[in-house]
Design an enzyme around this catalytic site. Structure first.
Site, PDB file in Angstrom:
ATOM      1  N   ASP A 314       0.834  -1.190   0.000  1.00 52.30           N
ATOM      2  CA  ASP A 314       0.000   0.000   0.000  1.00 52.30           C
ATOM      3  C   ASP A 314       0.875   1.249   0.000  1.00 52.30           C
ATOM      4  OD1 ASP A 314      -2.699   1.230   0.443  1.00 52.30           O
ATOM      5  OD2 ASP A 314      -1.781   1.859   2.328  1.00 52.30           O
ATOM      6  N   GLU A 349       1.482  -0.439  -5.121  1.00 48.07           N
ATOM      7  CA  GLU A 349       0.534   0.620  -5.408  1.00 48.07           C
ATOM      8  C   GLU A 349       1.423   1.854  -5.584  1.00 48.07           C
ATOM      9  OE1 GLU A 349      -3.559   2.449  -3.574  1.00 48.07           O
ATOM     10  OE2 GLU A 349      -1.839   2.257  -2.214  1.00 48.07           O
TER      11      GLU A 349
END
Length: 589
Positions: A314, A349
């Site tokens: 993330d 990401e």
């Protein structure tokens, strides 16, 4: 020195990093009874060896020193602190204002870590996933809570993913690997409890190795056994990890772990203010060797003791900040040099909200990257905003972003943003249930609604939406590279127009297995089967193919540049690879 609680040679040794503390105690618990034992400084660490095997004992730390937040000192002996290297916790985190109040004792609030004995080691094996496959992103709780075949007591847990009905569904879709949204323990953001809401996604962790006791009540063994069951079915397991920030939030947030032990783990401005490249109040400092060491040990733990095949990171630019993004960052080199980690599947990401935070295409060559340009441009094509040239670029692996080495993870929808079905039913976000006056979530979703916002009773509208879903899914499965599908999008899941459902842990947002669109599900299964049968073609950049206009003639420059061009065919070796027709709302492989 090995950090955490280690049992060996007839003793249990506790070691924790806290360079600026004046004193640190390890706190052992027997029910509510607490025994505090002073630790000894050893450089930047504090250590204590306790005779005997204390496996199963609950513990935490208390650190004394200056309470001067303006100088980055948050020492308060009233605060029970979670070991950053904890592997198991005895309860979930629950937010309470006392967690931020100096002098307020938090022993009754903060989870205690549990001393672990020797954990089984999973024999090394290559990842059960290769580029070009299908990743299936899922939220463990939302995916299983309403599944009719899973026993009620098992719903909402990692163990439920090993149920034969779940595995059968994954095999029907030809899933190559499941990507589990965070399963490590997290805490609610402080604004949620007053609204009667809870964090449902888990992107607010505290200790990176500690599994959430509600999602994984059986601890490491439960995750290891579930991974083994999925592996036996030919399905890999990827963990979505949050290593960019912790749930200690901004300066008004709780003192739970690193803040009370080693606040330098967080990135700071020269004036001492917290850097917030994550939008969550703090950012872990990957320029600090101790932070990288904790992150690497987290990855090793899940590979060594659970057998996972890889990780999705993330807000991954944080991993390479020091403070600016550096594609040659130390963390990348250390990870690549680690014998247990070098062959794992690594997915970025590739954006955060910091300066220069959008880094799509800039990660190392062995990393895959979420490609939001694929998502947006495919939606824009089917909405009628862009032409066939841009679509072809996305279908062919986004060479404009990645070059000839196709590292793109192509997706149409993910956990954040509209679901795929909502993308063709809502033009605007409807996030009122989140309690923020519909201000949260993305404002632009490149979505449309066929003249009716939300559910429709008009069969023509519903038929048009069904065509759009099939066209977009056909485009996804025709694309070069790795593809990702979010759980439930194969059967028309909805979040009722909410494009930021992170705080909706309730039946309205759990997957509706009873009401699923089985015809759409079968269509996705057929697309995936066709793709799987020609997996090698989809795993690499198209070579030697031929692009044809709908007329059957070779595509010309004018065809590519004409905004009215309807579509194209792509042939390999004289056989059609895929077919796109915008006017017909169809895409076939």
């Amino acid at each position: 020195m090995s950090l955490g609680a280690k049992v060996a040679a007839g003793e249990t040794r506790f070691t924790v990093r806290s360079p600026h503390a004046a004193a640190v105690d390890v706190c052992l618990f027997d029910g509510t009874a607490e025994t505090r034992l002073p630790m000894t400084r050893d450089g930047n660490d504090w250590t204590l060896a306790v005779p005997g095997d204390l496996s199963g004992t609950h513990y935490g730390y208390r650190a004394s020193g200056d309470w001067a937040p303006e100088r980055g000192r948050w020492f308060d002996p009233a605060k029970l602190l979670v070991d950053p290297y904890a592997i198991e916790l005895d309860r979930r985190f629950a937010y309470d204002p006392r967690l931020s109040e100096y002098g307020a004792d938090t022993a009754d609030l903060v989870p205690r870590a549990v001393v672990q004995g020797a954990l089984p080691v999973v024999p090394p094996a290559p990842p059960r996933f290769a580029r070009g496959g299908l990743i299936y992103e899922l939220n463990v709780r939302a995916f299983t809570m309403l599944h009719p075949d899973i026993p009620a007591a098992q719903r909402g847990t990692v163990a439920a993913l090993a149920h034969p009905s779940v595995i059968a569904h994954l095999q029907k879709l030809h899933v190559s690997a499941v990507e589990l949204m965070p399963i490590t323990a997290w805490i609610d953001e402080r604004h949620l409890p007053p609204l009667g809401l809870t964090n449902a996604w888990g992107y607010n962790p505290v200790a990176p190795m500690a599994l959430d006791p509600r999602l994984c009540p059986g601890g490491v063994a439960e995750l290891r056994e579930t991974v083994a069951a999925l592996h036996a079915a030919g399905i890999g397991v990827l963990l979505d990890l949050v290593l960019n920030h912790t749930g200690e939030s901004d300066v008004h947030g709780p003192v739970l772990s690193l803040r009370g032990l080693d606040n330098a783990a967080y990135a700071h401005e020269p004036n001492g203010a917290l850097i917030n490249d994550t939008g969550c109040g703090n950012t872990l400092n990957f320029g600090h060797p101790a932070v990288r060491a904790l992150a690497l040990e987290t990855l090793r733990h899940f590979v060594r003791h659970c057998g996972v095949d890889g990780f999705r990171f993330d807000l991954a630019p944080v991993l390479a900040r020091g403070p600016g993004f550096d594609p040659a960052a130390p963390f990348f080199a250390e990870l690549a040099a680690d014998p247990r980690l070098a062959d794992r599947v690594l997915i970025a990401e590739p954006w955060d909200i910091g300066p220069g935070g959008y880094q799509l295409g800039q990660f190392p060559a062995n990393w895959l990257e979420w490609n939001d340009r694929f998502r947006d441009d495919v939606r824009r094509f089917w909405r009628g905003d862009v032409g066939v040239g841009l679509l072809a670029t996305r279908l062919a692996g986004s060479a404009d972003l990645f070059g000839p080495d196709c590292r793109s993870v192509n997706f149409l929808a993910a956990h954040d943003g509209f679901t795929l079905a909502d993308c063709v039913a809502y033009e605007h976000r409807h996030n009122h249930a989140n309690g923020e006056d519909n201000r949260d979530g993305h404002g632009e979703n490149f979505s449309w609604n066929h003249g009716c916002e939300g559910p429709s009773h008009d069969p023509r509208v519903n038929a048009a939406r069904a065509e759009d879903l099939r066209a977009m899914l056909g485009t996804l499965f025709a694309s070069t590279g790795t593809v990702m599908l979010t759980a439930g999008d194969e059967f028309g899941r909805t979040q009722h127009g909410n494009n930021n459902a992170y705080c909706q842990d309730n039946a309205a947002f759990w997957l509706d297995w009873a009401g699923r669109d089985t015809a759409l599900e079968d269509h996705v299964a057929a697309l995936s089967a066709a793709r799987a049968a020609r997996r090698a073609e989809f795993a690499q950049f198209p070579q030697g193919g031929e692009w044809l206009a709908p007329s059957g003639a070779a595509m010309t420059v004018a065809d590519w540049e004409d905004p009215a061009s309807d579509g194209f065919d792509y042939h390999v070796g004289g056989a059609r690879h895929f077919r796109i027709r915008r006017a017909e709302r169809s895409a076939a492989i």
